[in-house]
Write an enzyme that holds these catalytic residues in place. Sequence first.
Site, PDB file in Angstrom:
ATOM      1  N   ASN A  10       0.837  -1.211   0.000  1.00 40.39           N
ATOM      2  CA  ASN A  10       0.000   0.000   0.000  1.00 40.39           C
ATOM      3  C   ASN A  10       0.868   1.257   0.000  1.00 40.39           C
ATOM      4  O   ASN A  10       0.556   2.243   0.677  1.00 40.39           O
ATOM      5  CB  ASN A  10      -0.944   0.042   1.204  1.00 40.39           C
ATOM      6  CG  ASN A  10      -2.059  -0.980   1.139  1.00 40.39           C
ATOM      7  OD1 ASN A  10      -2.722  -1.228   2.122  1.00 40.39           O
ATOM      8  ND2 ASN A  10      -2.281  -1.592  -0.024  1.00 40.39           N
ATOM      9  N   GLU A  36       1.805  -3.088  -5.195  1.00 39.61           N
ATOM     10  CA  GLU A  36       1.221  -1.787  -4.853  1.00 39.61           C
ATOM     11  C   GLU A  36       2.269  -0.868  -4.223  1.00 39.61           C
ATOM     12  O   GLU A  36       2.082  -0.315  -3.145  1.00 39.61           O
ATOM     13  CB  GLU A  36      -0.003  -1.954  -3.942  1.00 39.61           C
ATOM     14  CG  GLU A  36      -0.998  -0.836  -4.111  1.00 39.61           C
ATOM     15  CD  GLU A  36      -2.344  -1.069  -3.439  1.00 39.61           C
ATOM     16  OE1 GLU A  36      -3.148  -0.129  -3.453  1.00 39.61           O
ATOM     17  OE2 GLU A  36      -2.600  -2.184  -2.926  1.00 39.61           O
ATOM     18  N   ASP A 152      -0.446 -10.391  -4.635  1.00 38.50           N
ATOM     19  CA  ASP A 152      -1.779 -10.098  -4.141  1.00 38.50           C
ATOM     20  C   ASP A 152      -2.724 -10.477  -5.276  1.00 38.50           C
ATOM     21  O   ASP A 152      -2.861  -9.758  -6.257  1.00 38.50           O
ATOM     22  CB  ASP A 152      -1.880  -8.616  -3.785  1.00 38.50           C
ATOM     23  CG  ASP A 152      -3.284  -8.199  -3.375  1.00 38.50           C
ATOM     24  OD1 ASP A 152      -4.180  -9.064  -3.333  1.00 38.50           O
ATOM     25  OD2 ASP A 152      -3.482  -7.000  -3.107  1.00 38.50           O
ATOM     26  N   ASN A 154      -5.989 -11.042  -5.019  1.00 38.60           N
ATOM     27  CA  ASN A 154      -7.314 -10.429  -4.843  1.00 38.60           C
ATOM     28  C   ASN A 154      -8.453 -11.424  -5.062  1.00 38.60           C
ATOM     29  O   ASN A 154      -9.543 -11.046  -5.503  1.00 38.60           O
ATOM     30  CB  ASN A 154      -7.478  -9.195  -5.746  1.00 38.60           C
ATOM     31  CG  ASN A 154      -7.066  -7.912  -5.040  1.00 38.60           C
ATOM     32  OD1 ASN A 154      -7.440  -7.681  -3.896  1.00 38.60           O
ATOM     33  ND2 ASN A 154      -6.265  -7.090  -5.707  1.00 38.60           N
ATOM     34  N   HIS A 256      -2.153  -5.636   4.483  1.00 36.40           N
ATOM     35  CA  HIS A 256      -1.767  -7.006   4.145  1.00 36.40           C
ATOM     36  C   HIS A 256      -0.641  -7.477   5.066  1.00 36.40           C
ATOM     37  O   HIS A 256       0.191  -6.675   5.501  1.00 36.40           O
ATOM     38  CB  HIS A 256      -1.251  -7.093   2.706  1.00 36.40           C
ATOM     39  CG  HIS A 256      -2.304  -6.908   1.666  1.00 36.40           C
ATOM     40  ND1 HIS A 256      -2.832  -7.954   0.947  1.00 36.40           N
ATOM     41  CD2 HIS A 256      -2.920  -5.787   1.199  1.00 36.40           C
ATOM     42  CE1 HIS A 256      -3.721  -7.501   0.086  1.00 36.40           C
ATOM     43  NE2 HIS A 256      -3.797  -6.179   0.222  1.00 36.40           N
TER      44      HIS A 256
END
Length: 267
Positions: A10, A36, A152, A154, A256
């Site tokens: 993030n 990310e 990730d 998702n 995460h």
Amino acid sequence: MFKLTSLNLNGLRSAATKGVADWVAELAPDCICMQEIRVQASDIEGRFEAMAGLKGHFHFAEKKGYAGTAVYTKHEPSEVVVGWGDSEFDAEGRYLELRFDTPARKFSVISCYFPSGSSGEERQAAKYRFLKGFFPHLIALKAEREFVLCGDINIAHKEIDLKNWRGNQKNSGFLPDERAWMTRLLDAGAEGAGLVDVYRMLKPDTTDEAYTWWSNRGQAYAKNVGWRLDYHLATPKTAELARNEQIFKTIKFSDHAPITVDYEFTL
């Protein structure tokens, strides 16, 4: 042992203020795949080219402050592949492959950030486009080399992969078509890609301890109302070498948790 870690940050700059470099130094992985990262080349220069003695490689999104992937490694790759050949998603910085080839072996470490569809129908449609195009790419890659894809994804594949599966069956990340895609990805039959979900190979029955992501709403982290969204997906021969896994739930650089797997080989 080859220690391989995956972590959605993030934001690399945000994680840096929370001590991610010190944590990586303590963990001492061979490679850490990040998703990310939300930075551009200008943000890396003079600051993030290396981390804890590991050299960084990057795939930046064209849009500032968005997506992006990285791999930090202590081993020099034989080749760095930026993007997987889809103009829509390569523009979002979602795929970075480091190849560590020798005359005796073709092996890749991939950091991949699958799109999220949680913001609405438009992004869910993009997610389905990604899944449709990415599947044959992985099949073709598997035909020519061993690899571990960290990322990730998702998608929570099965009911044991999230806390409130009953209430999330119509939500992105646990939709029937997404889960069917994962099932096909892991299917070793003629219609499948035959990849291995390494964590589930090592821990076939865990639920509460398997989560790697928690919503920022409603004390989800404190109550461990989580989802398993972060994976190691490996070719079968490489997956057979997986020995230990660890999800670092108390490490909070983002929403995460990092996941590490130790593989019984060296580069």
